[in-house]
Design a protein around this motif. Structure first.
Motif, PDB file in Angstrom:
ATOM      1  N   UNK A 252      58.570  21.445  71.954  1.00  0.00           N
ATOM      2  CA  UNK A 252      58.808  20.366  72.872  1.00  0.00           C
ATOM      3  C   UNK A 252      59.778  20.490  74.199  1.00  0.00           C
ATOM      4  N   UNK A 253      59.646  21.742  74.544  1.00  0.00           N
ATOM      5  CA  UNK A 253      60.743  22.128  75.683  1.00  0.00           C
ATOM      6  C   UNK A 253      59.732  22.848  76.828  1.00  0.00           C
ATOM      7  N   UNK A 254      60.546  22.809  77.970  1.00  0.00           N
ATOM      8  CA  UNK A 254      59.701  23.495  79.314  1.00  0.00           C
ATOM      9  C   UNK A 254      59.217  24.808  79.012  1.00  0.00           C
ATOM     10  N   UNK A 255      59.858  25.528  77.892  1.00  0.00           N
ATOM     11  CA  UNK A 255      59.348  26.847  77.525  1.00  0.00           C
ATOM     12  C   UNK A 255      58.231  26.977  76.680  1.00  0.00           C
ATOM     13  N   UNK A 256      57.749  25.619  76.307  1.00  0.00           N
ATOM     14  CA  UNK A 256      56.316  25.676  75.513  1.00  0.00           C
ATOM     15  C   UNK A 256      55.111  26.257  76.397  1.00  0.00           C
ATOM     16  N   UNK A 257      55.151  26.300  77.677  1.00  0.00           N
ATOM     17  CA  UNK A 257      54.466  26.911  78.454  1.00  0.00           C
ATOM     18  C   UNK A 257      55.120  28.264  78.841  1.00  0.00           C
ATOM     19  N   UNK A 258      54.480  29.374  78.676  1.00  0.00           N
ATOM     20  CA  UNK A 258      55.283  30.671  78.916  1.00  0.00           C
ATOM     21  C   UNK A 258      55.408  30.965  80.404  1.00  0.00           C
ATOM     22  N   UNK A 259      54.295  30.728  80.883  1.00  0.00           N
ATOM     23  CA  UNK A 259      54.182  30.862  82.421  1.00  0.00           C
ATOM     24  C   UNK A 259      52.715  30.343  82.675  1.00  0.00           C
ATOM     25  N   UNK A 260      52.414  30.613  84.214  1.00  0.00           N
ATOM     26  CA  UNK A 260      50.874  30.222  84.618  1.00  0.00           C
ATOM     27  C   UNK A 260      50.564  31.732  84.739  1.00  0.00           C
ATOM     28  N   UNK A 261      49.473  32.041  84.277  1.00  0.00           N
ATOM     29  CA  UNK A 261      48.745  33.231  84.581  1.00  0.00           C
ATOM     30  C   UNK A 261      47.996  33.407  85.933  1.00  0.00           C
ATOM     31  N   UNK A 262      48.036  34.058  86.755  1.00  0.00           N
ATOM     32  CA  UNK A 262      47.469  34.145  88.220  1.00  0.00           C
ATOM     33  C   UNK A 262      46.246  34.601  87.869  1.00  0.00           C
ATOM     34  N   UNK A 263      45.190  33.854  88.443  1.00  0.00           N
ATOM     35  CA  UNK A 263      43.672  34.427  88.038  1.00  0.00           C
ATOM     36  C   UNK A 263      43.287  35.099  89.452  1.00  0.00           C
TER      37      UNK A 263
END
Lengths: 151, 450, 159
Positions: free
Chosen positions: C146-157
């Motif tokens: 439940x923190x911002x780091x729950x999204x590790x990063x965005x993968x660039x397509x």
């Protein structure tokens, strides 16, 4: 619990930043005298003649530069005090301990410091005290380890 | 809205801004600027009614520095406020001082901005302003190249040259300003070869971390006319904030505060052609890329026009529209003081007292900007003469003469004239002040009971 | 001059380290919980101007009205702005220096109309362009807090 409340929770975090403070040319003289000579220096306003501790390079009332130093203390009198009985990570020593406002001999302002080697119940306003210097001094106000009742 | 009383800057002071000052503590740094301002104004601390103190929270890690700094700011037994609004702090304290004097609450107010940046971590301090649940983890203070990226995408290498040219111009100007922190001898190539911080933002594009303080004294028009220093009139100011969840990048959907603030301020003051009507602009330029970008927003010009003006050197001291003759923020940046330095430098230009970096022509109007937080903008316009300024609003009628509806009707026509007798009444009240100060002195002595 | 140089100038170092607890409140709490429990990115939509807010805020700053309407956005979208950062700075949440280079980006998620920020997995500026597509990479099930780091990063397509 309301519809809104079910979404609420707490996220642990912290604030961690290192800082460094410069005492400046004037303030350094006071700290170096503590470290090298175990002497307490006050500074004297050329206009109103007041002797301040901790030192300041100008008198905030007369707003004139201060350049004169005088040795003060080491003995002084307790002007006021309080007994600290709670524990906090930032306190310098384990509670219970006494924080005292001390008017050193020759000074016109009071120094806040620890008062030790005394039962807190026995501390009285007006009591004569003297400093105990630390063995390993580092040019810090804690080069005075604490004050104790004068002998 | 109009002012109850006219306000003028009557004293300007700055410390020498430097990167390393182990020789003084914070209060002593503040004192340098205060002494300089008092000397410049020909006034003494007795003439100051109120101190407005500003710095950036968390930069030095001192809680309520205004208390400690009373030693250096002369605030002993005076009214005082601390204002901290991030990068805009210096501009906000200028606006607050203007408001405090204009309202009639105080006659003379000293604004003091300060920062001893080497004592803390600037970027960490800025990062801490962000929402702890999302942005704090992600953003890196003010280090961003995204604006530059838009320019590079649109104009390619030409934009990189323009940003570098602006940085060289700032360095050239700073070398003519003995108080500036970085006084470098640079070429465009030096700038473009410097270390990358965030592409295309390079080390030399970015503002430094400076130690410095600035003090500016604001006074009522009536008093200013009697004080020794030439008054610089505060024409008007505007502050504009926005939320932090705005649209970033691409074709901008959300208006920028820079542009909105400028449009509104120009409308308020009747400025139609800022390039012609404003003589000099001291802009808060955290980086040369932002200087390049915001010039257009503030001056209501498109990017291509700005680019051409940069290439023709028109923003230089001797150019058509001088910007940051002081060297700007990329040369000197003690953050809590930075935006106040813009006001101070704009004031010096109006007075004609900027010395070697003085714009070599009569400056009738100068503009200063502040920037901070989530793209907040503050703008202040200074003026040499009262000509063309809105007359002051007549204050609520004094108790003595009960206002009749007649008086109200009159007030519209004879605003200035009616304002004046009111001032006199106020000054009379002030005359009792020295007596009060004497009482204070007595009290101070009596206070040393122990 | 020499005398001045001889003088000891005292410098005192201190580490400020204060533990905090940040309350999410219902709006941020709902947004973060949806990511944690369902890997869903939800925005709230202003009833007046219709814009979506991400991260969501309880009021629309432009219209000053409470925002209670929620919509789910795609976990992918378009990069509108990015920064490849080479200078290490201290993260106040950890007290540690950040590892460089890293890329932060403003992302316009499909179905939304305000950008929000997160990290990208590409740190070579030559491989990045405004307008590129990217997709959220969530932390594995059971590890999201439940923190911002729950999204590790965005993968660039990249095609």
């Amino acid at each position: 619990m309301s519809e809104q409340d079910k979404w609420c929770y707490e996220v642990p975090g912290k604030l961690e930043v290192p800082y460094r403070y410069f005492a400046g040319e004037f303030g350094s003289k006071f700290l170096v005298a503590l470290r090298d000579q175990a002497k307490i220096l006050g500074c004297k306003c050329p206009k109103c003649g007041k002797v301040f501790i901790p030192p300041r390079s100008n008198c905030e009332q007369c707003f004139v530069k201060i350049t004169d130093w005088v040795e003060i203390g080491p003995k002084g009198k307790v002007v006021s005090f309080c007994v600290v009985r709670y524990k906090e990570p930032y306190l310098p020593v384990e509670p219970p301990f006494v924080m005292a406002l001390i008017r050193l001999k020759g000074a016109d302002s009071d120094l806040t410091h620890l008062l030790s080697e005394v039962d807190p119940a026995q501390v009285k306003i007006g009591m004569e005290v003297e400093p105990v210097f630390s063995d390993s001094r580092k040019a810090s106000i804690l080069d005075i380890k604490y004050f104790k009742p004068a002998v | 809205m109009s002012k109850n009383r006219q306000v003028a800057i009557v004293g300007i002071g700055q410390s020498k801004h430097r990167g390393h000052r182990p020789d003084i503590n914070q209060a002593e740094l503040v004192r340098e600027a205060v002494e300089d301002a008092l000397q410049d104004s020909g006034l003494s601390l007795k003439d100051i009614d109120c101190i407005v103190h500003g710095d950036m929270e968390l930069f030095e890690g001192i809680h309520q520095p205004d208390m400690w700094h009373t030693l250096g700011d002369g605030g002993f037994l005076k009214s005082g406020f601390r204002i901290t609004t991030g990068g805009t702090t210096g501009a906000t304290i200028a606006c607050a001082s203007d408001n405090l004097v204009a309202s009639g609450y105080y006659d003379v107010v000293m604004a003091i901005g300060f920062e001893k940046q080497e004592e803390g971590h600037t970027t960490t301090g800025i990062t801490n302003m962000a929402d702890p649940l999302w942005m704090r983890e992600i953003q890196t203070g003010a280090i961003t190249g995204s604006t530059g990226l838009e320019w590079v995408n649109e104009f390619g290498e030409r934009a990189e040259w323009a940003a570098a040219k602006l940085r060289v111009m700032a360095a050239d100007n700073a070398r003519r300003n003995p108080k500036a922190h970085l006084r470098l001898n640079l070429t465009e190539q030096d700038v473009m070869n410097s270390r990358l911080l965030a592409y295309p933002l390079r080390l030399l594009h970015m503002c430094p971390e400076s130690n410095g303080a600035c003090a500016v004294i604001f006074a009522t028009g009536e008093k200013a006319k009697k004080f020794p220093q030439k008054p610089v009139w505060v024409w008007d100011h505007i502050t504009m904030h926005r939320e932090e969840t705005f649209y970033r990048g691409g074709p901008r959907k959300d208006p920028l505060t820079q542009e909105v603030a400028a449009r509104r301020l120009f409308a308020k003051t009747g400025i139609k052609n800022p390039l012609k009507e404003i003589g000099v602009f001291e802009m808060y330029d955290p980086s040369s890329w932002w200087l390049l970008d915001w010039l257009g927003n503030f001056l209501l010009l498109d990017r291509k026009t700005v680019l051409e003006m940069v290439e023709k050197n028109e923003f230089a001291i001797e150019g058509k529209f001088p910007v940051n003759p002081s060297g700007g923020v990329v040369s000197t940046n003690p953050i809590g003081a930075t935006a106040l330095i813009r006001v101070a430098e704009a004031g010096l230009q109006v007075r004609g007292d900027a010395g070697e970096h003085q714009v070599p022509r009569n400056i009738e109007v100068a503009m200063a900007s502040g920037f901070g937080g989530t793209f907040w903008t503050v703008l202040m316009l200074l003026k040499k003469s009262l000509d063309g300024m809105k007359p002051v609003k007549v204050a609520t009628p004094a108790k003595a003469a009960k206002p009749k509806p007649k008086a109200k009707a009159k007030s519209k026509k004879a605003k200035v004239k009616r304002g004046k007798p009111k001032m006199k009444v106020k000054i009379k009240v002030r005359k009792s002040k020295p007596a009060r100060i004497k009482v204070k002195k007595g009290k101070a002595k009596a206070g040393r009971r122990k | 001059m020499t005398e001045e140089k001889k003088q000891d100038l005292v410098e005192i170092s201190e580490l400020l380290s204060v533990p905090h607890k940040f309350a999410t409140g219902p709006t941020m709490g709902r947004f973060l919980s949806e990511i944690r429990d369902h890997k869903r990115i939800v925005a709230n939509k202003c009833p007046k101007c219709g814009r979506t807010q991400l991260p969501p805020r309880i009021v629309c700053a432009a219209c000053h009205v409470q925002v209670d309407d929620w919509i789910e956005l795609a976990p992918r979208g378009e990069i509108t702005s990015y920064d490849v950062t080479y200078v290490p700075t201290l993260n106040p949440l950890t007290g540690k220096m950040r590892e460089v280079p890293y890329t932060t980006a403003s992302i316009l998620l499909d179905g939304g109309d305000t950008t929000f920020m997160h990290f990208l997995d590409v740190t070579d500026p030559k491989k990045l362009k405004i307008g590129m597509r990217c997709e959220a990479v969530f932390a594995p099930d059971g590890e999201r807090q439940g923190r911002v780091t729950d999204i590790v990063h965005f993968h660039v397509i990249t095609e």
